[in-house]
Write a protein that holds these residues in place. Structure first.
Motif, PDB file in Angstrom:
ATOM      1  N   VAL A 146       0.842  -1.195   0.000  1.00  0.00           N
ATOM      2  CA  VAL A 146       0.000   0.000   0.000  1.00  0.00           C
ATOM      3  C   VAL A 146       0.880   1.249   0.000  1.00  0.00           C
ATOM      4  N   ARG A 147       0.559   2.160  -0.892  1.00  0.00           N
ATOM      5  CA  ARG A 147       1.223   3.455  -0.949  1.00  0.00           C
ATOM      6  C   ARG A 147       0.160   4.541  -1.058  1.00  0.00           C
ATOM      7  N   ASP A 148       0.422   5.695  -0.456  1.00  0.00           N
ATOM      8  CA  ASP A 148      -0.474   6.842  -0.615  1.00  0.00           C
ATOM      9  C   ASP A 148      -0.147   7.547  -1.925  1.00  0.00           C
ATOM     10  N   ILE A 149      -1.164   7.718  -2.762  1.00  0.00           N
ATOM     11  CA  ILE A 149      -0.980   8.331  -4.076  1.00  0.00           C
ATOM     12  C   ILE A 149      -1.967   9.477  -4.234  1.00  0.00           C
ATOM     13  N   TRP A 150      -1.499  10.577  -4.800  1.00  0.00           N
ATOM     14  CA  TRP A 150      -2.362  11.726  -5.053  1.00  0.00           C
ATOM     15  C   TRP A 150      -3.092  11.566  -6.379  1.00  0.00           C
ATOM     16  N   PHE A 151      -4.414  11.797  -6.330  1.00  0.00           N
ATOM     17  CA  PHE A 151      -5.241  11.868  -7.534  1.00  0.00           C
ATOM     18  C   PHE A 151      -5.655  13.328  -7.691  1.00  0.00           C
ATOM     19  N   VAL A 152      -5.201  13.927  -8.776  1.00  0.00           N
ATOM     20  CA  VAL A 152      -5.297  15.371  -8.967  1.00  0.00           C
ATOM     21  C   VAL A 152      -6.241  15.693 -10.120  1.00  0.00           C
ATOM     22  N   SER A 153      -7.138  16.648  -9.886  1.00  0.00           N
ATOM     23  CA  SER A 153      -7.964  17.172 -10.978  1.00  0.00           C
ATOM     24  C   SER A 153      -8.121  18.680 -10.832  1.00  0.00           C
ATOM     25  N   SER A 154      -8.616  19.156  -9.695  1.00  0.00           N
ATOM     26  CA  SER A 154      -8.789  20.595  -9.492  1.00  0.00           C
ATOM     27  C   SER A 154      -7.445  21.257  -9.205  1.00  0.00           C
ATOM     28  N   ARG A 155      -7.419  22.580  -9.312  1.00  0.00           N
ATOM     29  CA  ARG A 155      -6.206  23.310  -8.966  1.00  0.00           C
ATOM     30  C   ARG A 155      -5.900  23.131  -7.476  1.00  0.00           C
ATOM     31  N   GLN A 156      -6.929  23.017  -6.646  1.00  0.00           N
ATOM     32  CA  GLN A 156      -6.718  22.842  -5.210  1.00  0.00           C
ATOM     33  C   GLN A 156      -5.961  21.542  -4.916  1.00  0.00           C
ATOM     34  N   SER A 157      -6.384  20.451  -5.547  1.00  0.00           N
ATOM     35  CA  SER A 157      -5.682  19.187  -5.302  1.00  0.00           C
ATOM     36  C   SER A 157      -4.291  19.201  -5.931  1.00  0.00           C
ATOM     37  N   TYR A 158      -4.137  19.916  -7.037  1.00  0.00           N
ATOM     38  CA  TYR A 158      -2.821  20.084  -7.658  1.00  0.00           C
ATOM     39  C   TYR A 158      -1.868  20.774  -6.683  1.00  0.00           C
ATOM     40  N   ASN A 159      -2.327  21.888  -6.086  1.00  0.00           N
ATOM     41  CA  ASN A 159      -1.503  22.577  -5.088  1.00  0.00           C
ATOM     42  C   ASN A 159      -1.211  21.684  -3.898  1.00  0.00           C
ATOM     43  N   GLY A 160      -2.242  20.947  -3.444  1.00  0.00           N
ATOM     44  CA  GLY A 160      -2.075  20.070  -2.296  1.00  0.00           C
ATOM     45  C   GLY A 160      -1.029  19.000  -2.522  1.00  0.00           C
ATOM     46  N   TYR A 161      -0.983  18.482  -3.729  1.00  0.00           N
ATOM     47  CA  TYR A 161       0.016  17.469  -4.067  1.00  0.00           C
ATOM     48  C   TYR A 161       1.430  18.028  -3.903  1.00  0.00           C
ATOM     49  N   PHE A 162       1.674  19.219  -4.434  1.00  0.00           N
ATOM     50  CA  PHE A 162       3.022  19.783  -4.348  1.00  0.00           C
ATOM     51  C   PHE A 162       3.357  20.212  -2.922  1.00  0.00           C
ATOM     52  N   ARG A 163       2.362  20.633  -2.160  1.00  0.00           N
ATOM     53  CA  ARG A 163       2.621  20.952  -0.757  1.00  0.00           C
ATOM     54  C   ARG A 163       3.024  19.692   0.003  1.00  0.00           C
TER      55      ARG A 163
END
Length: 308
Positions: A146-163
């Motif tokens: 199991v690994r935590d993976i970011w699923f990005v679509s909105s700009r908010q989740s995009y920013n959250g991924y890089f943070r």
């Protein structure tokens, strides 16, 4: 990485589908413009997206779910410059389980999962079609790992991924700086300001989390707060757990202290008098809100342990 398994248009109104598709294309454009690599599966345009129809089956004049010509042209332009992950490496296992969902055949998600060993700044993200795939950081199981993976679509989740990349995986102020525009798009940073992080009171890895928190609040709420009543600024930021203050009259009247807080940016001397406090007596982020009233961004000017 483009998550081709999320391209499912069944039971989604045409207008919602097209809007979500353009949001996905916006995120690919963001990544490209900000210097980040993206790739996709060679099977993307062979999967069924609507019943027994593939994406290109929906591009004709007789399509029951017509894709407008401008979106078709945008897709052709964007995907024409992206690499296919099959040209890079192949994952050993292709079946995945996202969150508490059922096991599914998802090669691109499996490929992202397999990168966990090789990526010094953490896992790549999956760029997904929002109506089908929940966005955010989700546990993904492949072959019982199991690994935590970011699923990005909105700009908010995009920013959250890089943070998250900065907070969990960056190892230096230089790495933080390289990701700052993607993580905090509504902040400007003075050139070389990140060099001051090394002078703070703790090792960088201990500072990464509070720095991300302060910069996130400044990015997401700073312009709005500074555009309001000045007497409310400290309380507004305090509600988000950020201690902020302006310099007092004594500091402003001290020429040496004021000089420390004044930096030249694009030929203009800017005073960075407002500052957030990571600790009560040390570790400051100095900023200027001069441009906010005109619709500009907050500018981060100085990271330091403490100034005079």
């Amino acid at each position: 990485m483009i998550d081709e398994t999320s391209w499912k248009f069944d039971n989604i109104p045409l207008t919602d589908c097209l809007e979500a598709l353009e949001v996905l294309l916006d995120r690919i454009d963001d990544a490209y413009a900000e210097g980040h690599d993206s790739c996709y599966s060679e099977d993307l345009f062979d999967v069924f997206v609507l019943g027994d129809k593939r994406f290109f089956d929906l591009c004709g004049e007789d399509s029951p779910f017509p894709i407008p010509a401008e979106i078709q042209e945008r897709i052709a332009s964007i995907f024409g410059r992206l690499q296919k992950w099959q040209d890079l490496s192949l994952p050993a296992h292709l079946d995945v389980r996202v969150g508490t969902g059922p096991e599914e055949f998802a090669p691109s998600i499996a490929w992202v999962h397999a990168q966990s060993v090789d990526e010094p700044l953490g896992l790549p993200a999956c760029l997904s079609f929002q109506p089908v795939r929940v966005e955010g950081c989700l546990p993904v199981a492949v072959d019982n790992r199991v690994r935590d993976i970011w699923f990005v679509s909105s700009r908010q989740s995009y920013n959250g991924y890089f943070r998250t990349l900065i907070e969990q995986f960056s190892s230096s102020p230089q790495e933080m700086e390289s990701l700052s525009h993607s993580a905090f798009p509504d902040l400007d940073f003075r050139d070389e300001c990140f060099g001051g992080v090394k002078d703070m009171s703790k090792p960088y890895r201990e500072l990464a989390k509070p720095l991300v928190h302060h910069l996130s609040i400044l990015c997401d709420h700073g312009a709005r707060i500074f555009a309001g009543p000045r007497e409310r600024i400290a309380a507004e930021f305090g509600a988000f757990g950020v201690d902020i203050s302006n310099e007092n009259g004594n500091t402003k009247a001290d020429s040496e202290a004021l000089k420390e807080r004044t930096k030249k940016v694009n030929g203009e001397n800017i005073e960075f008098l407002w500052h957030t406090k990571l600790e009560r007596h040390c570790d400051r982020i100095h900023l200027s809100a001069n441009g906010v009233q005109g619709g500009g961004k907050l500018m981060i000017g100085i990271f330091c342990r403490h100034l005079k």
